[in-house]
Motif scaffolding. Sequence first.
Motif, PDB file in Angstrom:
ATOM      1  N   ALA B  69       0.731  -1.008   0.191  1.00  0.00           N
ATOM      2  CA  ALA B  69      -0.245   0.399  -0.212  1.00  0.00           C
ATOM      3  C   ALA B  69       0.909   1.403  -0.246  1.00  0.00           C
ATOM      4  CB  ALA B  69      -0.589  -0.049   0.965  1.00  0.00           C
ATOM      5  N   GLY B  70       1.749   1.340   1.116  1.00  0.00           N
ATOM      6  CA  GLY B  70       2.909   2.389   1.288  1.00  0.00           C
ATOM      7  C   GLY B  70       2.790   3.954   1.458  1.00  0.00           C
ATOM      8  N   TYR B  71       1.129   3.689   2.161  1.00  0.00           N
ATOM      9  CA  TYR B  71       1.069   4.580   2.569  1.00  0.00           C
ATOM     10  C   TYR B  71       0.608   4.372   4.323  1.00  0.00           C
ATOM     11  CZ  TYR B  71      -3.974   3.263   1.712  1.00  0.00           C
ATOM     12  OH  TYR B  71      -5.487   2.681   1.672  1.00  0.00           O
ATOM     13  N   ASP B  72       0.226   5.392   5.068  1.00  0.00           N
ATOM     14  CA  ASP B  72      -0.166   5.094   6.712  1.00  0.00           C
ATOM     15  C   ASP B  72      -1.228   5.183   7.112  1.00  0.00           C
ATOM     16  OD1 ASP B  72       2.227   4.502   7.883  1.00  0.00           O
ATOM     17  OD2 ASP B  72       3.360   5.751   7.149  1.00  0.00           O
ATOM     18  N   ILE B  73      -1.837   4.961   8.094  1.00  0.00           N
ATOM     19  CA  ILE B  73      -3.203   4.963   8.316  1.00  0.00           C
ATOM     20  C   ILE B  73      -3.046   5.765   9.745  1.00  0.00           C
ATOM     21  CG2 ILE B  73      -5.343   4.467   8.514  1.00  0.00           C
ATOM     22  CD1 ILE B  73      -5.169   2.743   6.362  1.00  0.00           C
ATOM     23  N   GLN B  74      -3.857   6.679  10.329  1.00  0.00           N
ATOM     24  CA  GLN B  74      -3.339   7.070  11.886  1.00  0.00           C
ATOM     25  C   GLN B  74      -4.230   6.003  13.052  1.00  0.00           C
ATOM     26  OE1 GLN B  74      -5.481  10.541  12.770  1.00  0.00           O
ATOM     27  NE2 GLN B  74      -3.681  11.004  14.453  1.00  0.00           N
ATOM     28  N   ASN B  82       2.695   1.163   6.197  1.00  0.00           N
ATOM     29  CA  ASN B  82       2.819   1.179   5.197  1.00  0.00           C
ATOM     30  C   ASN B  82       3.381  -0.051   3.909  1.00  0.00           C
ATOM     31  OD1 ASN B  82       5.280   1.297   4.503  1.00  0.00           O
ATOM     32  ND2 ASN B  82       4.903   3.791   5.862  1.00  0.00           N
TER      33      ASN B  82
END
Lengths: 338, 427
Positions: B69-74, B82
């Motif tokens: 995915a490469g993105y972060d989630i709070q 990620n």
Amino acid sequence: MKRSVFFGALTVAGLAAGASAAATLDEVKARGELICGSNTGLAGFGAPDASGNWQGFDVALCKALGASVLGDATKVRFVPTTGETRFTALASGEVDVLIRNSTWTLTRDTELAFDFVAVNYYDGQGFMVKRDLGVSSAKELDGATVCIQTGTTTELNLADFFKSNNMTYTPVNVADDSEAQRQYLAGACDAYTTDASGLAASRATMPDPGSHVILPEIISKEPLGPVVRHGDNNWGDVVRWTYYALLTAEEKGITAANVEEVAASSTDPEVRRLLGVEGDMGAKLGLDPDAFKRAIAAVGNYGEVFEANVGEATPIGLARGLNALWTQGGLQYAPPFR
Amino acid sequence: MHMAMASDAPGNEFRLGMLIYDTRYRSLTIQVIVLILFGLAVAWLLNNTVQNLEAKGRTFNYGFLWQRAGYDIQQQLIPYTNDSTHFRALLVGLMNTLVVAILGCIGATIVGIIVGVLRLSKNWLVSKLMTIYVEIFRNIPLLLWILFIFVPLGELAPNPTDFRVTEEMQAAGEEPRASMILFDTVAITARGVNAPYPLLERPLGTVDVAGIPFNLSVLAFLAVVGASFYANSLIRRRARAVQEATGVRPVIWWKSLLILFAPAIVFLWALGFHLEVPELTRFNFSGGVLVQNSFIALLIALILYTGAFIAEIVRAGILAVSKGQTEAAFALGLRPNRTMSLIILPQALRVIIPPLISQFLNLTKNTSLGIAVSYLDLRGTLGGITLNQTGRELECMLLMMLIYLIISLIISSLMNIYNRSVRLKER
Ligand SMILES: N[C@@H](CCC(=O)N[C@@H](CS)C(=O)NCC(=O)O)C(=O)O
């Protein structure tokens, strides 16, 4: 926004008789209006001014296109798009061209099936923090909360940057620039990260610009440029060469003020071809012979556009840096008009 | 001979025309034709879609779900980094959707019942106040409520750095601009509420089921509490039996208290229960748990908004129970609130449940407005970042619609089961 993504998806699917891949140029001419995907509002790059007219560095290129294709820089309609909606808007045919701080990447070229026809601004991602936080380098941001615009390349770079530096952070994913600014100013995050040009533009509109610092680290390459749909090469050429016309104009010293005079008097063959005095450069693209002359007359050359919208004399105060002409140590280089 | 005659009789022999003229077959015929037409329409749409995608040089497949995915989630209720896949991000978003939906439904029901009952109160002020609440919340769009709650939460609360006491401040005897509340355990900042988090010194560990870790300590704790409640109900039943047999109800409150609380307390003590209090670090409070403002705003807005609708449903349900029931209850000497809880509400439930289901469905779907306050739910992950980073609009949209559909079907079937259990039993 949600609706536009959804209908966009359906239109991409071809359920609605949408824009076909080919012949955007003919469509624009028949419509008598160019539809340009822009920002929701980023000062200096693309935002409506007090009287509702769109102004900015990216907007100027749209206007130049209006002038070269339709002969009138005012026949451009601007559609505000967020980081999340912009590509759907382009893919579905809602806009003819997207000129909105968009980074050229391999995935966007292939998976999203777009063509980035040029790079009108060489940029990189930076961080902005409040001065009183006492941070002087992005490497000190371990544990910070960072505001980030969702649907952007910067979202992925951010994750990579913190990972490769063995640091942690908390992301706050925000839909557009104005909401990101509001949350940053309210203290919902310690740092705001996006393209460095975007940071400078945002800072210029903040109540007390001096109390925010843009950190020195640039953590990515963000070549920003105009985007069109894959498969309509002629339209891509029109956008690309209109942009190069502005660039060549700067190289040759042609400005909005002197373009008529240069056209009448110049003996330089390339200038004569560019301004349509000689040869059939315009016709090769399906445009009028004086298409590029009109574009230059409407917005000025690349340097003029830069200085007027984001240059050092403006509140945004960006230096030419990488965006200087190749003759002056920069990267901006136009192929020959021949 | 007769048998052969009978089988030859007209009407027993099948002819094609009977499919239309014979009422026995006609409706079946029509249904089959409609089904075929519907199938053709779907096939045409699908074919058209695939062709158009091909013409644009794009394919239709879900392979991207297994890519990084490469993105972060709070806010993550299940572990995620990620490096996880887009599918994992989808699950994180789904969890975030479900947690708001479930808490929202519970909260809205409670608010709705209280307000619905109070709106019928004989006290003029109370009933008018409730009317005002219902009208205000019903008539202003939900999105505005979410923003209206979210913006002040962020703008008015102090920044984490306001809690800092520097050495110079200590020397000068200055107080920090903000301080923690509730015996220095809770910090309210512009980002959310940092609260203590329960920790165990000797936890029981976790088991992974399909990539989702289940905390054994929590499960065991729930089992202990459940067992206590069961034991308590046995004690009460015994007491009732004694009361019915002898007319004297034995005193059991201390037994109840003991059985309800002692096992749980002993269990927690055995596992070494303690609270981790948030502490200020360079930028943020760390340790403890952060309940984000976006979550709080979304949840409160959903509860108050949907609660207003449920209040009206509850009021209608109560009014639908005939007045004679109340009078009969009063005649038996029941006090008003006993009348309400024992006589009126159980009967009103039958009218209340069906419209309540659609309120629950509304609330669940409305959680997707969370994106407006940066709450990353299913819409924000799968339908937002994943969609945008992969450019798979059609795939993501269809998958997201399917998931919301499944959630809604589960909610309505659960509620229908409950509805059946409270329905008027016809004997
Ligand atoms: N270059 C990045 C980021 C583009 C982006 O979203 N830029 C911001 C700030 S530089 C912007 O234009 N915001 C204005 C808006 O939301 O309308 C990309 O293409 O993904």
